[in-house]
Design an enzyme around this catalytic site. Sequence first.
Site, short mmCIF file in Angstrom:
data_model
loop_
_atom_site.label_atom_id
_atom_site.label_comp_id
_atom_site.label_asym_id
_atom_site.label_seq_id
_atom_site.Cartn_x
_atom_site.Cartn_y
_atom_site.Cartn_z
N THR A 24 2.65 -1.60 8.86
CA THR A 24 3.07 -2.55 9.90
C THR A 24 3.37 -3.94 9.35
O THR A 24 4.00 -4.75 10.03
CB THR A 24 1.94 -2.72 10.93
OG1 THR A 24 0.77 -3.18 10.22
CG2 THR A 24 1.62 -1.41 11.64
N CYS A 72 3.21 -3.17 4.02
CA CYS A 72 2.34 -2.04 4.37
C CYS A 72 3.02 -1.33 5.54
O CYS A 72 4.22 -1.53 5.78
CB CYS A 72 0.91 -2.49 4.67
SG CYS A 72 0.66 -3.50 6.14
N ASP A 122 0.87 -1.17 0.00
CA ASP A 122 0.00 0.00 0.00
C ASP A 122 0.91 1.23 0.00
O ASP A 122 2.13 1.13 -0.16
CB ASP A 122 -1.00 -0.03 1.17
CG ASP A 122 -0.34 0.19 2.54
OD1 ASP A 122 0.91 0.28 2.60
OD2 ASP A 122 -1.07 0.26 3.54
N HIS A 169 9.98 -24.14 8.57
CA HIS A 169 8.93 -24.84 9.32
C HIS A 169 7.54 -24.66 8.73
O HIS A 169 6.72 -25.58 8.80
CB HIS A 169 8.89 -24.34 10.77
CG HIS A 169 10.07 -24.78 11.58
ND1 HIS A 169 10.03 -24.92 12.95
CD2 HIS A 169 11.34 -25.11 11.22
CE1 HIS A 169 11.22 -25.31 13.40
NE2 HIS A 169 12.04 -25.43 12.37
N HIS A 174 7.07 -31.15 9.63
CA HIS A 174 6.44 -29.86 9.34
C HIS A 174 5.38 -29.99 8.25
O HIS A 174 4.40 -29.24 8.26
CB HIS A 174 7.51 -28.84 8.92
CG HIS A 174 8.57 -28.66 9.95
ND1 HIS A 174 8.30 -28.15 11.20
CD2 HIS A 174 9.89 -28.97 9.94
CE1 HIS A 174 9.42 -28.13 11.91
NE2 HIS A 174 10.40 -28.63 11.16
#
Length: 149
Positions: free
Chosen positions: A67, A65, A8, A98, A133
Amino acid sequence: MKIALGSDHAGFPLKKEVIKYLQEKGMKIQDFGTFSEDSCDYPDYALKVAEEVSKKNYDFGILICGTGIGISIAANKVPGIRAALCGDTFSAHACREHNDANILAMGQRVVGVGLALDIVDTFLSAKFQGDRHQKRIDKITGIEKKYNK
Ligand code: RB5
């Protein structure tokens, strides 16, 4: 290796740095927007990149973005996507080893450019370890199937 990128407005400057870095390394990249710092909505770009990665048109996606939180939440709504929000290099290799993460998400307001490029390098060079995994990834896919009928 083919990489799909999206951000963004709040992640746009860091995305430009990441693109420059990947191009200098000779990687094939495609930028799915946004293309300026004008305000926009991160789910729109999460969706574009996540759909391309889920269709296997690209090996990996990178989403940025402010955060990294909103854009990773949105990407993870697309079946087959395992987007990992990373702010450190340990998480960047662990999410490949993992979790077989296929999208790296970062927050421009959280990491500096130097750390972000190290995270990108670490993510792209780590390998999924399979074995125990894989069973857990299969369980994640099972959750998707339960709710995507
Ligand atoms: C935009 O201001 C900001 O909310 C967005 O980039 C992101 O951080 C949301 O999770």
